[in-house]
Scaffold this active site. Structure first.
Site, PDB file in Angstrom:
ATOM      1  N   GLU A   1     -12.088   2.283   3.615  1.00  0.00           N
ATOM      2  CA  GLU A   1     -11.067   2.744   4.546  1.00  0.00           C
ATOM      3  C   GLU A   1     -11.280   4.182   4.884  1.00  0.00           C
ATOM      4  OE1 GLU A   1      -7.269   1.860   6.522  1.00  0.00           O
ATOM      5  OE2 GLU A   1      -9.050   0.789   6.155  1.00  0.00           O
TER       6      GLU A   1
ATOM      7  N   GLU B   1       0.619  -1.038   0.043  1.00  0.00           N
ATOM      8  CA  GLU B   1      -0.113  -0.247  -0.143  1.00  0.00           C
ATOM      9  C   GLU B   1       0.767   1.235   0.002  1.00  0.00           C
ATOM     10  OE1 GLU B   1      -3.704   2.012   2.325  1.00  0.00           O
ATOM     11  OE2 GLU B   1      -2.795   0.373   3.318  1.00  0.00           O
TER      12      GLU B   1
END
Length: 302
Positions: free
Chosen positions: A278, A183
């Site tokens: 998220e 990520e």
């Protein structure tokens, strides 16, 4: 009662009944198990005002709302018993487990860019522990953040160190069909991995189905923008999507990202993976939950 008053009162009752029916229909539409075009995944706490603080109860409620996956970054911190129960419930409901974060999978304290064996050993232990957690929860993706820059080393050396560590991690995950998803983040300029093309370069070098990119549109809007074009260029290495609007990191429709277009593009691209929610919420309590669901219904309506 005069005839005119009777007609007026009757009309008010009928009108009130129709209004109530519309409100009830809207509420029912949000809770009728109606699935979305894309597979959005909430996380614990998003619907606690209605479902309560027990995660299993909340997962059941996600399903009632039409969601078919979950995320839980902190899954490694749950007991083995709770992990097992979560996995069993997801299987029963036909839901998928999204990402959790590999324990100590690279951070400022043990950055993989440093090339230090003790840091690599910590990372590899986290990979091995993650395999067992994934077995209990039926997870297929785990998040890895390589950590911070090692600024006393040239960038090429740092990149090679990260690649070599990830190759070792991929060897652990490959036999189990689990993918590390790297990520790129925007939280601090000290982070080694910040850009999509950088993740692409690393994944191509690792050359494993167990090393791919987690593309978080919130972070990438902050870091580089040009979301659809860059996703398209890096598409072969993207295995997982997360979202949050910018600024604020709240639900879609609260910021500048045109998520309806982004989601339409993902759908047309044939993406059938998870879209992790998220982000936080613009409002609290039951009102915030209703706003959250309405926002996803809106951007999913492409």
């Amino acid at each position: 009662m005069k005839r005119s008053e009777f007609i007026k009162n009757s009309s008010m009752l009928v009108g009130g009944g129709l209004l109530g029916s519309k409100v009830e229909a809207k509420q029912a539409d949000q809770k009728q198990n109606k699935t979305f075009k894309l597979d959005y995944a909430p996380h614990q706490g998003m619907f606690a005002a209605t479902a309560g603080k027990n995660f299993l109860d909340e997962i059941n409620y996600y399903h009632d709302l039409g969601f078919r996956s979950i995320e839980d970054n902190g899954m490694p911190g749950r007991s083995v018993d709770e992990q097992t129960k979560i996995g069993e419930l997801l299987a029963k409901l036909g839901m998928r487990m999204g990402v959790f974060v590999v324990p100590k999978g690279g951070n400022g304290a043990n950055t993989l860019a440093a090339g230090k064996q003790e840091f690599v050993d910590i990372f590899l232990k986290g990979c091995k522990d993650s395999v067992e957690i994934a077995k209990r929860t039926n997870a297929k993706w785990v998040t890895v953040v390589p950590g911070d820059y090692q600024r006393n080393l040239p960038i090429g050396i740092q990149t090679a160190n990260v690649i070599e560590a990830l190759k070792r991690g991929a060897e652990i995950f490959e036999p189990h069909g689990i993918a590390m998803v790297l990520e790129p983040l925007s939280d601090t300029p000290d982070l080694f991995l910040r850009f999509a093309d950088q993740g692409y370069e690393i994944c191509r070098a690792v050359n494993s189905p167990s090393c791919k990119i987690l593309y978080d549109a919130y972070h990438q809007q902050k870091n580089e923008g040009n979301l659809i074009n860059l996703m398209n260029q890096c598409w072969s290495e993207i295995a997982y999507i997360q979202v949050g609007d910018n600024p604020g990191r709240r639900e879609p429709t609260t910021g500048e990202i045109n998520y309806k277009n982004v989601f339409k593009w993902l759908h047309e691209k044939g993406y059938t993976g998870i879209v992790g929610m998220e982000h936080g919420m613009s409002k609290q309590g039951k009102e915030g939950e209703d706003v959250l669901v309405a926002a996803y219904r809106e951007v999913d309506n492409f």
